[in-house]
Write a protein that holds these residues in place. Structure first.
Motif, short mmCIF file in Angstrom:
data_model
loop_
_atom_site.label_atom_id
_atom_site.label_comp_id
_atom_site.label_asym_id
_atom_site.label_seq_id
_atom_site.Cartn_x
_atom_site.Cartn_y
_atom_site.Cartn_z
N GLU A 54 36.16 26.30 -35.06
CA GLU A 54 37.60 26.44 -35.31
C GLU A 54 38.29 26.19 -33.98
N HIS A 56 40.23 26.64 -30.68
CA HIS A 56 40.41 27.81 -29.82
C HIS A 56 41.90 28.15 -29.80
N PRO A 57 42.28 29.41 -30.04
CA PRO A 57 43.71 29.75 -30.12
C PRO A 57 44.46 29.55 -28.80
N GLU A 58 43.75 29.54 -27.69
CA GLU A 58 44.42 29.31 -26.40
C GLU A 58 44.57 27.82 -26.10
N GLN A 69 36.97 24.54 -28.61
CA GLN A 69 36.60 25.08 -29.92
C GLN A 69 35.93 26.44 -29.76
N TRP A 109 40.35 34.09 -34.50
CA TRP A 109 40.37 32.73 -33.98
C TRP A 109 41.15 31.78 -34.88
N HIS A 110 41.05 32.00 -36.18
CA HIS A 110 41.74 31.14 -37.14
C HIS A 110 42.22 32.02 -38.29
N LYS A 112 44.30 31.63 -40.74
CA LYS A 112 44.68 31.06 -42.03
C LYS A 112 43.50 30.90 -42.99
#
Length: 141
Positions: A54, A56-58, A69, A109-110, A112
């Motif tokens: 997924e 990476h949120p950063e 990722q 991390w994801h 949704k």
């Protein structure tokens, strides 16, 4: 098989121009794109995996210069299976995997969605079950 159901979408620059797009994740199984495949057990498949990623949120780039990722695997299974769908296309057979709400591990991390991972005991239900039973088998581990 090729990954992603092909579809044509209007260009943002010029709506009269249609662009090819390949949809890889089946999110809304009641949409007209996925309904024919989910309704027909012969069009359901399993997609084996050892890991999945997924974003990476950063954000940022990894050592390879590609988007960073976060990788996930099933610690108790060397190979897992996503709930998948396939259909014939002009380019040959294409597949996508179904997604579901994220579990506690993936959600940070994801938030949704994540791939719908089949429990080994549910593989036959996914492949051969009725239209009503099939969507319920894909679950986040």
């Amino acid at each position: 098989m090729e990954w992603g159901f092909p579809t044509r979408v209007a260009s943002k620059r010029d709506p009269a121009v249609k662009l090819d797009r390949f949809v890889t994740n089946a999110r809304n199984l009641s949409s007209s794109m996925w309904k024919p495949s989910i309704a027909n057990p012969e069009r359901r498949c399993v997609v084996p995996f050892t890991h999945f990623a997924e974003p990476h949120p950063e954000g940022g780039k990894g050592d390879d210069g590609k988007p960073r990722q976060m990788w996930f695997s099933l610690p108790d299974q060397p190979i897992g299976f996503f709930a998948g769908l396939w259909r014939p296309t002009e380019r040959g057979d294409a597949y996508a995997f179904c997604t579901t709400s994220p579990n506690e591990t993936v959600a940070p991390w994801h938030p949704k969605a994540m791939p719908a991972i089949l429990h080994p005991a549910d593989l036959i239900i996914w492949l051969d079950g009725s239209h009503d039973d099939a969507p319920r088998t894909g679950a986040a581990l």
